[in-house]
Design a protein around this motif. Structure first.
Motif, PDB file in Angstrom:
ATOM      1  N   PHE A   1       0.817  -1.211   0.000  1.00  0.00           N
ATOM      2  CA  PHE A   1       0.000   0.000   0.000  1.00  0.00           C
ATOM      3  C   PHE A   1       0.852   1.263   0.000  1.00  0.00           C
ATOM      4  O   PHE A   1       0.499   2.261  -0.630  1.00  0.00           O
ATOM      5  N   MET A   2       1.990   1.233   0.674  1.00  0.00           N
ATOM      6  CA  MET A   2       2.840   2.416   0.741  1.00  0.00           C
ATOM      7  C   MET A   2       3.400   2.818  -0.622  1.00  0.00           C
ATOM      8  O   MET A   2       3.858   3.946  -0.798  1.00  0.00           O
ATOM      9  N   ASN A   3       3.331   1.903  -1.580  1.00  0.00           N
ATOM     10  CA  ASN A   3       3.884   2.163  -2.915  1.00  0.00           C
ATOM     11  C   ASN A   3       2.823   2.456  -3.973  1.00  0.00           C
ATOM     12  O   ASN A   3       3.144   2.582  -5.150  1.00  0.00           O
ATOM     13  N   VAL A   4       1.576   2.583  -3.558  1.00  0.00           N
ATOM     14  CA  VAL A   4       0.507   2.860  -4.525  1.00  0.00           C
ATOM     15  C   VAL A   4       0.558   4.321  -4.963  1.00  0.00           C
ATOM     16  O   VAL A   4       1.220   5.156  -4.344  1.00  0.00           O
ATOM     17  N   ASP A   5      -0.162   4.624  -6.043  1.00  0.00           N
ATOM     18  CA  ASP A   5      -0.348   6.005  -6.470  1.00  0.00           C
ATOM     19  C   ASP A   5      -1.536   6.563  -5.684  1.00  0.00           C
ATOM     20  O   ASP A   5      -2.664   6.107  -5.865  1.00  0.00           O
ATOM     21  N   PRO A   6      -1.316   7.531  -4.799  1.00  0.00           N
ATOM     22  CA  PRO A   6      -2.435   8.017  -3.983  1.00  0.00           C
ATOM     23  C   PRO A   6      -3.557   8.632  -4.796  1.00  0.00           C
ATOM     24  O   PRO A   6      -4.717   8.631  -4.363  1.00  0.00           O
ATOM     25  N   GLN A   7      -3.246   9.140  -5.975  1.00  0.00           N
ATOM     26  CA  GLN A   7      -4.299   9.704  -6.814  1.00  0.00           C
ATOM     27  C   GLN A   7      -5.228   8.606  -7.335  1.00  0.00           C
ATOM     28  O   GLN A   7      -6.443   8.801  -7.424  1.00  0.00           O
ATOM     29  N   VAL A   8      -4.653   7.454  -7.662  1.00  0.00           N
ATOM     30  CA  VAL A   8      -5.454   6.335  -8.170  1.00  0.00           C
ATOM     31  C   VAL A   8      -6.346   5.781  -7.063  1.00  0.00           C
ATOM     32  O   VAL A   8      -7.565   5.586  -7.255  1.00  0.00           O
ATOM     33  N   VAL A   9      -5.757   5.534  -5.908  1.00  0.00           N
ATOM     34  CA  VAL A   9      -6.566   5.019  -4.795  1.00  0.00           C
ATOM     35  C   VAL A   9      -7.545   6.103  -4.323  1.00  0.00           C
ATOM     36  O   VAL A   9      -8.683   5.808  -3.950  1.00  0.00           O
ATOM     37  N   GLY A  10      -7.092   7.353  -4.372  1.00  0.00           N
ATOM     38  CA  GLY A  10      -7.988   8.451  -4.017  1.00  0.00           C
ATOM     39  C   GLY A  10      -9.225   8.485  -4.886  1.00  0.00           C
ATOM     40  O   GLY A  10     -10.330   8.800  -4.415  1.00  0.00           O
ATOM     41  N   ALA A  11      -9.066   8.146  -6.164  1.00  0.00           N
ATOM     42  CA  ALA A  11     -10.219   8.098  -7.067  1.00  0.00           C
ATOM     43  C   ALA A  11     -11.194   6.998  -6.637  1.00  0.00           C
ATOM     44  O   ALA A  11     -12.425   7.181  -6.705  1.00  0.00           O
ATOM     45  N   ASP A  12     -10.656   5.852  -6.184  1.00  0.00           N
ATOM     46  CA  ASP A  12     -11.522   4.776  -5.690  1.00  0.00           C
ATOM     47  C   ASP A  12     -12.308   5.237  -4.460  1.00  0.00           C
ATOM     48  O   ASP A  12     -13.512   4.987  -4.338  1.00  0.00           O
ATOM     49  N   VAL A  13     -11.606   5.906  -3.558  1.00  0.00           N
ATOM     50  CA  VAL A  13     -12.271   6.395  -2.342  1.00  0.00           C
ATOM     51  C   VAL A  13     -13.272   7.487  -2.696  1.00  0.00           C
ATOM     52  O   VAL A  13     -14.381   7.531  -2.148  1.00  0.00           O
ATOM     53  N   ALA A  14     -12.914   8.361  -3.641  1.00  0.00           N
ATOM     54  CA  ALA A  14     -13.834   9.414  -4.064  1.00  0.00           C
ATOM     55  C   ALA A  14     -15.122   8.819  -4.626  1.00  0.00           C
ATOM     56  O   ALA A  14     -16.215   9.376  -4.436  1.00  0.00           O
ATOM     57  N   GLY A  15     -15.007   7.678  -5.312  1.00  0.00           N
ATOM     58  CA  GLY A  15     -16.197   7.013  -5.820  1.00  0.00           C
ATOM     59  C   GLY A  15     -17.140   6.599  -4.699  1.00  0.00           C
ATOM     60  O   GLY A  15     -18.372   6.722  -4.825  1.00  0.00           O
ATOM     61  N   ILE A  16     -16.565   6.139  -3.586  1.00  0.00           N
ATOM     62  CA  ILE A  16     -17.390   5.767  -2.434  1.00  0.00           C
ATOM     63  C   ILE A  16     -17.987   7.012  -1.794  1.00  0.00           C
ATOM     64  O   ILE A  16     -19.165   7.021  -1.397  1.00  0.00           O
ATOM     65  N   LEU A  17     -17.194   8.073  -1.702  1.00  0.00           N
ATOM     66  CA  LEU A  17     -17.722   9.338  -1.170  1.00  0.00           C
ATOM     67  C   LEU A  17     -18.914   9.808  -1.990  1.00  0.00           C
ATOM     68  O   LEU A  17     -19.926  10.275  -1.443  1.00  0.00           O
ATOM     69  N   ASP A  18     -18.804   9.674  -3.307  1.00  0.00           N
ATOM     70  CA  ASP A  18     -19.904  10.097  -4.182  1.00  0.00           C
ATOM     71  C   ASP A  18     -21.128   9.207  -4.010  1.00  0.00           C
ATOM     72  O   ASP A  18     -22.269   9.687  -3.983  1.00  0.00           O
ATOM     73  N   GLU A  19     -20.900   7.885  -3.912  1.00  0.00           N
ATOM     74  CA  GLU A  19     -22.020   6.962  -3.693  1.00  0.00           C
ATOM     75  C   GLU A  19     -22.777   7.311  -2.410  1.00  0.00           C
ATOM     76  O   GLU A  19     -24.007   7.215  -2.360  1.00  0.00           O
ATOM     77  N   GLU A  20     -22.030   7.696  -1.414  1.00  0.00           N
ATOM     78  CA  GLU A  20     -22.615   7.985  -0.104  1.00  0.00           C
ATOM     79  C   GLU A  20     -23.059   9.438   0.038  1.00  0.00           C
ATOM     80  O   GLU A  20     -23.702   9.780   1.028  1.00  0.00           O
ATOM     81  N   ASP A  21     -22.671  10.289  -0.933  1.00  0.00           N
ATOM     82  CA  ASP A  21     -22.865  11.733  -0.784  1.00  0.00           C
ATOM     83  C   ASP A  21     -22.351  12.160   0.589  1.00  0.00           C
ATOM     84  O   ASP A  21     -23.047  12.825   1.376  1.00  0.00           O
ATOM     85  N   ALA A  22     -21.103  11.803   0.863  1.00  0.00           N
ATOM     86  CA  ALA A  22     -20.529  11.936   2.203  1.00  0.00           C
ATOM     87  C   ALA A  22     -20.362  13.389   2.613  1.00  0.00           C
ATOM     88  O   ALA A  22     -19.965  14.246   1.811  1.00  0.00           O
ATOM     89  N   ASP A  23     -20.649  13.644   3.874  1.00  0.00           N
ATOM     90  CA  ASP A  23     -20.470  14.972   4.449  1.00  0.00           C
ATOM     91  C   ASP A  23     -19.074  15.150   5.042  1.00  0.00           C
ATOM     92  O   ASP A  23     -18.539  16.264   5.052  1.00  0.00           O
ATOM     93  N   VAL A  24     -18.513  14.061   5.559  1.00  0.00           N
ATOM     94  CA  VAL A  24     -17.242  14.133   6.283  1.00  0.00           C
ATOM     95  C   VAL A  24     -16.369  12.951   5.884  1.00  0.00           C
ATOM     96  O   VAL A  24     -16.854  11.819   5.745  1.00  0.00           O
ATOM     97  N   LEU A  25     -15.079  13.219   5.713  1.00  0.00           N
ATOM     98  CA  LEU A  25     -14.074  12.174   5.513  1.00  0.00           C
ATOM     99  C   LEU A  25     -13.061  12.299   6.639  1.00  0.00           C
ATOM    100  O   LEU A  25     -12.484  13.371   6.857  1.00  0.00           O
ATOM    101  N   VAL A  26     -12.835  11.197   7.352  1.00  0.00           N
ATOM    102  CA  VAL A  26     -11.871  11.180   8.449  1.00  0.00           C
ATOM    103  C   VAL A  26     -10.703  10.289   8.051  1.00  0.00           C
ATOM    104  O   VAL A  26     -10.889   9.115   7.711  1.00  0.00           O
ATOM    105  N   GLY A  27      -9.492  10.844   8.083  1.00  0.00           N
ATOM    106  CA  GLY A  27      -8.271  10.075   7.831  1.00  0.00           C
ATOM    107  C   GLY A  27      -7.282  10.303   8.952  1.00  0.00           C
ATOM    108  O   GLY A  27      -7.671  10.405  10.113  1.00  0.00           O
TER     109      GLY A  27
END
Length: 254
Positions: free
Chosen positions: A95-121
């Motif tokens: 995981f430390m060697n992934v492209d954060p933009q690529v994985v970020g796009a996957d997470v953004a897809g979930i944020l969009d599905e959920e219409d998320a108000d808050v993201l906690v990292g």
């Protein structure tokens, strides 16, 4: 009510860092989503030939999610990188060697599905420098930038000053000023924090969620703390939110 998405590196990170907040959010009627980035395969091995480490940890994660009141659990299944300096760091699939933009796009897809108000990292160095935690911080920012509706972004961290006040070298424990996995001190100075969340009402659910990860040595060490001292030590969870400060003790999601 809000939809809160919690982005964590490994199974059991949700319990140790934000378990009280997740359970309290559930109790208050918010929707709670947990995204687990890695398979946890570098965790403690059980000796059970019938299940791999990642299979065990996925099962334990589901049990923890039920205790905390998680409405949706998503496994991204990236390979656990292990601690800084381990041979597993060199695997290009870690995981430390992934492209954060690529994985970020996957997470953004979930944020969009959920219409998320808050993201906690996590904070910039993942609390104590674990390479997968540092990557969560990068993915968190990439996901927020790519979401159709940008969520509020909170960074889970530890209060270095509070840890220092409670540290007694004669009794052992974590010295917050000692170098973590990346050589930096633990957590974040209180002056840089925005939110101190009192999770006294749910701190024992946090402990129960941690107990769901019974295969892991780190969890066992924390569970060895007597209940009353666990409740005292873990009754607050801390968050950074850019543009907010000084720190207030309040519920961030009203």
């Amino acid at each position: 009510m809000a939809t809160l998405v919690f982005l964590h590196a490994h199974p059991d990170d949700e319990a140790t860092s934000t378990g009280g907040t997740m359970a309290l959010a559930h109790d208050l009627g918010h929707r709670v989503v947990w995204i687990c980035c890695t398979d946890g395969s570098q965790g403690t091995r059980t000796g059970d030939a019938d299940e791999s480490v990642s299979q065990v940890r996925r099962r334990e994660a589901r049990a923890s999610a039920e205790i905390l009141g998680v409405d949706r659990l998503v496994f991204l299944e990236h390979q656990d990188s292990g601690m800084h300096g381990w041979a597993s760091n060199n695997d290009p699939e870690a995981f430390m060697n992934v492209d954060p933009q690529v994985v970020g796009a996957d997470v953004a897809g979930i944020l969009d599905e959920e219409d998320a108000d808050v993201l906690v990292g996590y904070d910039w160095h993942g609390n104590y420098g674990h390479p997968d935690h540092i990557m969560v911080h990068k993915v968190m920012n990439a996901a927020a930038d790519q979401a159709a509706r940008r969520p509020r972004v909170l960074q889970a961290t530890m209060n270095r000053d509070a840890m220092r006040d409670g540290y007694d070298p004669e009794l052992g424990g974590i010295d917050p000023d000692a170098p973590g996995d990346d050589g930096n001190p633990f957590g974040t100075p209180e002056s840089e924090l925005a939110w101190k969340v009192n999770v006294n009402e749910t701190v024992m659910r946090k402990r129960a969620a941690l107990a769901a990860h019974e295969s892991q040595e780190d969890a066992k060490q924390l569970l060895a703390i007597p209940d009353e001292f666990f409740a005292l030590g873990f009754r607050h969870e801390y968050f950074i939110e850019e543009g907010r400060g000084p720190m207030v003790e309040a519920w961030p999601f009203d």
